[in-house]
Design an enzyme around this catalytic site. Sequence first.
Site, PDB file in Angstrom:
ATOM      1  N   GLY A 125     -50.919   8.458 -55.809  1.00  0.00           N
ATOM      2  CA  GLY A 125     -51.344   7.829 -57.064  1.00  0.00           C
ATOM      3  C   GLY A 125     -50.378   6.740 -57.504  1.00  0.00           C
ATOM      4  O   GLY A 125     -49.612   6.929 -58.464  1.00  0.00           O
ATOM      5  N   TYR A 126     -50.406   5.617 -56.818  1.00  0.00           N
ATOM      6  CA  TYR A 126     -49.564   4.481 -57.198  1.00  0.00           C
ATOM      7  C   TYR A 126     -50.412   3.405 -57.895  1.00  0.00           C
ATOM      8  O   TYR A 126     -50.207   3.075 -59.053  1.00  0.00           O
ATOM      9  CB  TYR A 126     -48.932   3.836 -55.953  1.00  0.00           C
ATOM     10  CG  TYR A 126     -47.699   4.491 -55.391  1.00  0.00           C
ATOM     11  CD1 TYR A 126     -47.351   5.802 -55.685  1.00  0.00           C
ATOM     12  CD2 TYR A 126     -46.867   3.780 -54.524  1.00  0.00           C
ATOM     13  CE1 TYR A 126     -46.223   6.379 -55.129  1.00  0.00           C
ATOM     14  CE2 TYR A 126     -45.733   4.351 -53.964  1.00  0.00           C
ATOM     15  CZ  TYR A 126     -45.418   5.651 -54.275  1.00  0.00           C
ATOM     16  OH  TYR A 126     -44.294   6.206 -53.724  1.00  0.00           O
ATOM     17  N   SER A 127     -51.372   2.819 -57.127  1.00  0.00           N
ATOM     18  CA  SER A 127     -52.082   1.626 -57.600  1.00  0.00           C
ATOM     19  C   SER A 127     -52.902   1.902 -58.849  1.00  0.00           C
ATOM     20  O   SER A 127     -53.478   2.978 -59.019  1.00  0.00           O
ATOM     21  CB  SER A 127     -53.024   1.100 -56.515  1.00  0.00           C
ATOM     22  OG  SER A 127     -52.309   0.818 -55.351  1.00  0.00           O
ATOM     23  N   SER A 159     -56.766   6.951 -51.896  1.00  0.00           N
ATOM     24  CA  SER A 159     -57.376   7.452 -50.661  1.00  0.00           C
ATOM     25  C   SER A 159     -57.434   8.965 -50.673  1.00  0.00           C
ATOM     26  O   SER A 159     -56.439   9.635 -50.996  1.00  0.00           O
ATOM     27  CB  SER A 159     -56.552   7.016 -49.440  1.00  0.00           C
ATOM     28  OG  SER A 159     -56.592   5.631 -49.299  1.00  0.00           O
ATOM     29  N   GLU A 242     -44.055   5.170 -45.055  1.00  0.00           N
ATOM     30  CA  GLU A 242     -45.432   4.790 -44.743  1.00  0.00           C
ATOM     31  C   GLU A 242     -45.504   3.987 -43.442  1.00  0.00           C
ATOM     32  O   GLU A 242     -46.538   3.905 -42.816  1.00  0.00           O
ATOM     33  CB  GLU A 242     -45.991   3.966 -45.912  1.00  0.00           C
ATOM     34  CG  GLU A 242     -47.490   3.841 -45.934  1.00  0.00           C
ATOM     35  CD  GLU A 242     -48.026   3.344 -47.278  1.00  0.00           C
ATOM     36  OE1 GLU A 242     -47.221   2.978 -48.159  1.00  0.00           O
ATOM     37  OE2 GLU A 242     -49.239   3.332 -47.441  1.00  0.00           O
ATOM     38  N   SER A 365     -50.071  -6.149 -48.758  1.00  0.00           N
ATOM     39  CA  SER A 365     -51.011  -7.134 -48.208  1.00  0.00           C
ATOM     40  C   SER A 365     -50.265  -8.152 -47.332  1.00  0.00           C
ATOM     41  O   SER A 365     -49.037  -8.267 -47.383  1.00  0.00           O
ATOM     42  CB  SER A 365     -51.714  -7.861 -49.355  1.00  0.00           C
ATOM     43  OG  SER A 365     -50.777  -8.696 -50.017  1.00  0.00           O
ATOM     44  N   GLU A 367     -50.154 -11.313 -47.655  1.00  0.00           N
ATOM     45  CA  GLU A 367     -49.435 -12.310 -48.472  1.00  0.00           C
ATOM     46  C   GLU A 367     -48.079 -11.746 -48.905  1.00  0.00           C
ATOM     47  O   GLU A 367     -47.061 -12.460 -48.869  1.00  0.00           O
ATOM     48  CB  GLU A 367     -50.254 -12.689 -49.719  1.00  0.00           C
ATOM     49  CG  GLU A 367     -51.510 -13.493 -49.435  1.00  0.00           C
ATOM     50  CD  GLU A 367     -52.654 -12.661 -48.871  1.00  0.00           C
ATOM     51  OE1 GLU A 367     -52.603 -11.412 -48.977  1.00  0.00           O
ATOM     52  OE2 GLU A 367     -53.602 -13.239 -48.301  1.00  0.00           O
TER      53      GLU A 367
HETATM   54  C1  FAD Z   1     -58.307   1.108 -47.772  1.00  0.00           C
HETATM   55  C2  FAD Z   1     -57.282   1.130 -48.873  1.00  0.00           C
HETATM   56  C3  FAD Z   1     -56.650   2.318 -49.188  1.00  0.00           C
HETATM   57  C4  FAD Z   1     -55.718   2.361 -50.223  1.00  0.00           C
HETATM   58  N1  FAD Z   1     -55.145   3.578 -50.533  1.00  0.00           N
HETATM   59  C5  FAD Z   1     -54.299   3.655 -51.592  1.00  0.00           C
HETATM   60  C6  FAD Z   1     -53.768   4.918 -52.006  1.00  0.00           C
HETATM   61  O1  FAD Z   1     -54.056   5.958 -51.409  1.00  0.00           O
HETATM   62  N2  FAD Z   1     -52.953   4.969 -53.093  1.00  0.00           N
HETATM   63  C7  FAD Z   1     -52.605   3.844 -53.771  1.00  0.00           C
HETATM   64  O2  FAD Z   1     -51.842   3.958 -54.736  1.00  0.00           O
HETATM   65  N3  FAD Z   1     -53.100   2.620 -53.421  1.00  0.00           N
HETATM   66  C8  FAD Z   1     -53.946   2.506 -52.348  1.00  0.00           C
HETATM   67  N4  FAD Z   1     -54.470   1.283 -51.987  1.00  0.00           N
HETATM   68  C9  FAD Z   1     -54.168   0.106 -52.829  1.00  0.00           C
HETATM   69  C10 FAD Z   1     -53.308  -0.941 -52.173  1.00  0.00           C
HETATM   70  O3  FAD Z   1     -51.971  -0.543 -52.144  1.00  0.00           O
HETATM   71  C11 FAD Z   1     -53.533  -2.217 -52.997  1.00  0.00           C
HETATM   72  O4  FAD Z   1     -54.865  -2.626 -52.799  1.00  0.00           O
HETATM   73  C12 FAD Z   1     -52.602  -3.316 -52.585  1.00  0.00           C
HETATM   74  O5  FAD Z   1     -51.291  -3.021 -52.954  1.00  0.00           O
HETATM   75  C13 FAD Z   1     -53.020  -4.666 -53.239  1.00  0.00           C
HETATM   76  O6  FAD Z   1     -53.151  -4.515 -54.609  1.00  0.00           O
HETATM   77  P1  FAD Z   1     -54.476  -4.980 -55.386  1.00  0.00           P
HETATM   78  O7  FAD Z   1     -55.662  -4.434 -54.652  1.00  0.00           O
HETATM   79  O8  FAD Z   1     -54.303  -4.624 -56.817  1.00  0.00           O
HETATM   80  O9  FAD Z   1     -54.528  -6.554 -55.219  1.00  0.00           O
HETATM   81  P2  FAD Z   1     -53.641  -7.598 -56.033  1.00  0.00           P
HETATM   82  O10 FAD Z   1     -52.226  -7.145 -56.074  1.00  0.00           O
HETATM   83  O11 FAD Z   1     -54.344  -7.885 -57.312  1.00  0.00           O
HETATM   84  O12 FAD Z   1     -53.748  -8.842 -55.080  1.00  0.00           O
HETATM   85  C14 FAD Z   1     -54.912  -9.678 -54.996  1.00  0.00           C
HETATM   86  C15 FAD Z   1     -54.636 -10.769 -53.981  1.00  0.00           C
HETATM   87  O13 FAD Z   1     -53.531 -11.578 -54.439  1.00  0.00           O
HETATM   88  C16 FAD Z   1     -52.486 -11.595 -53.478  1.00  0.00           C
HETATM   89  N5  FAD Z   1     -51.188 -11.573 -54.148  1.00  0.00           N
HETATM   90  C17 FAD Z   1     -50.771 -10.702 -55.109  1.00  0.00           C
HETATM   91  N6  FAD Z   1     -49.500 -10.970 -55.466  1.00  0.00           N
HETATM   92  C18 FAD Z   1     -49.092 -12.039 -54.737  1.00  0.00           C
HETATM   93  C19 FAD Z   1     -47.884 -12.774 -54.649  1.00  0.00           C
HETATM   94  N7  FAD Z   1     -46.817 -12.461 -55.386  1.00  0.00           N
HETATM   95  N8  FAD Z   1     -47.830 -13.804 -53.749  1.00  0.00           N
HETATM   96  C20 FAD Z   1     -48.904 -14.119 -52.976  1.00  0.00           C
HETATM   97  N9  FAD Z   1     -50.083 -13.456 -53.026  1.00  0.00           N
HETATM   98  C21 FAD Z   1     -50.183 -12.415 -53.876  1.00  0.00           C
HETATM   99  C22 FAD Z   1     -52.694 -10.332 -52.648  1.00  0.00           C
HETATM  100  O14 FAD Z   1     -52.155 -10.439 -51.349  1.00  0.00           O
HETATM  101  C23 FAD Z   1     -54.222 -10.231 -52.619  1.00  0.00           C
HETATM  102  O15 FAD Z   1     -54.747 -11.056 -51.630  1.00  0.00           O
HETATM  103  C24 FAD Z   1     -55.399   1.197 -50.940  1.00  0.00           C
HETATM  104  C25 FAD Z   1     -56.036  -0.013 -50.623  1.00  0.00           C
HETATM  105  C26 FAD Z   1     -56.968  -0.055 -49.597  1.00  0.00           C
HETATM  106  C27 FAD Z   1     -57.636  -1.361 -49.291  1.00  0.00           C
END
Ligand code: FAD
Length: 383
Positions: A125-127, A159, A242, A365, A367
């Site tokens: 439970g992070y995001s 997840s 991880e 990600s 980026e």
């Molecule tokens: C299949 C899957 C499973 C997951 N499982 C878990 C889980 O079990 N628990 C959990 O806590 N999270 C989970 N996540 C979440 C995952 O960690 C986040 O999706 C990830 O950290 C990106 O955050 P966000 O989706 O909020 O996108 P955002 O952070 O809003 O980013 C949106 C876009 O902007 C870009 N961006 C953001 N900041 C910057 C920057 N400083 N410079 C350049 N580009 C940038 C990103 O690369 C992305 O393309 C999961 C995600 C997926 C897809």
Amino acid sequence: MDTGFRAEVRGWLEANLTGEFAEARGLGGPGREHEGFDLRRAWERRLGEAGWTCLGWPKAYGGREATLEQQVVFHEEYARANAPHRVGHIGEGLIGPTIVDFGTEEQRRRFLPPIRYGDELWCQGYSEPEAGSDLANVQTRAERRGGEWVITGQKVWTSLAHLADWCFVLCRTEPGSRRHHGLSYLLVPMRQPGVEVRPIVQLTGTSEFNEVFFDGARTDATNVLGAPGDGWRVALATLGYERGASTLGQQIGFRREFEEVVAAARRTGAAEDPVLRDRLVRSWIELEIMRLNALRTMSSLAAGEPGPEVSIAKLYWSEWHRRLGELAVAALGDEALVADAGPYELSELQRLYLFSRADTIYAGSSEIQRNIIAERTLGLPRA
Ligand SMILES: Cc1cc2nc3c(=O)[nH]c(=O)nc-3n(C[C@H](O)[C@H](O)[C@H](O)COP(=O)(O)OP(=O)(O)OC[C@H]3O[C@@H](n4cnc5c(N)ncnc54)[C@H](O)[C@@H]3O)c2cc1C
């Protein structure tokens, strides 16, 4: 490489992936978590009883203290045998090592054994809606009331939350605190009235992840990992695990997928297309490079602090895997557009294409990985 150990793993898997477990081969991959869940859980217990889970953990907590090299060998052999996808990987790979490193003796005795046997499953439970890449913006809060923490807020993309018994929750325990200060790392039972899990339907038609709402959810005051307020440090340590040994062994699974793409290209005639042939050859070469890079990462991890190799590896494998998904679609040709059966039964390669879109997002990600490499390796100014 440790050939005796490899033979032992291979022999055990051959002897045990029989009977009902033979049916479970290959089940439960990304986008297919629902497949054979009970059977995979029984398999997890079989593995645990034979000491084939949590290999790197200390012997005192049921591990084998296996070297990194042995752990990679295990994951390679596991993938080679096409053994069922693990139900307990978040427990074994993320929260388990964190409890070993940051837990009290009591917490270790309470939480580690059920992880080893798959008796208790975990989710992360992070995001949150406003805290993904910018994790320090976590807003979920918890306050101490008597002998308990009371948690309120929302997590997202969690997840396997729908299957989990426990969640490790990063939350704000110091009112008014900002960024990475005042956060705590709580261990929270999922099956209670204050927790609501809402599955999110993904491109694959399945729901690997969920929204999780905490509305006055409770956990015992002792269920904080590390000191209250020190959650950021603990959370970062978990992120470090991880990218551990299982990621290094994953190329065997990738190789199998690659071979399936080649077989599909042969079957549909797409392999006649010179451009597709070029792309297949390039993909194969990159897979070889990935294997060599994995060996390099292994040496750097064995030497102590992980360097930029970890970000390079994540960037490389995730971008490669996403391109493999695109190659799968090219190899399938028109077939890629038609579901296997109604209403939305996908073939393995269709699923590969759709789920691999997520590879460049989770666990940091592309980026964010590029930012890390730019700043820490190339010394470029902060983005
Ligand atoms: C299949 C899957 C499973 C997951 N499982 C878990 C889980 O079990 N628990 C959990 O806590 N999270 C989970 N996540 C979440 C995952 O960690 C986040 O999706 C990830 O950290 C990106 O955050 P966000 O989706 O909020 O996108 P955002 O952070 O809003 O980013 C949106 C876009 O902007 C870009 N961006 C953001 N900041 C910057 C920057 N400083 N410079 C350049 N580009 C940038 C990103 O690369 C992305 O393309 C999961 C995600 C997926 C897809």
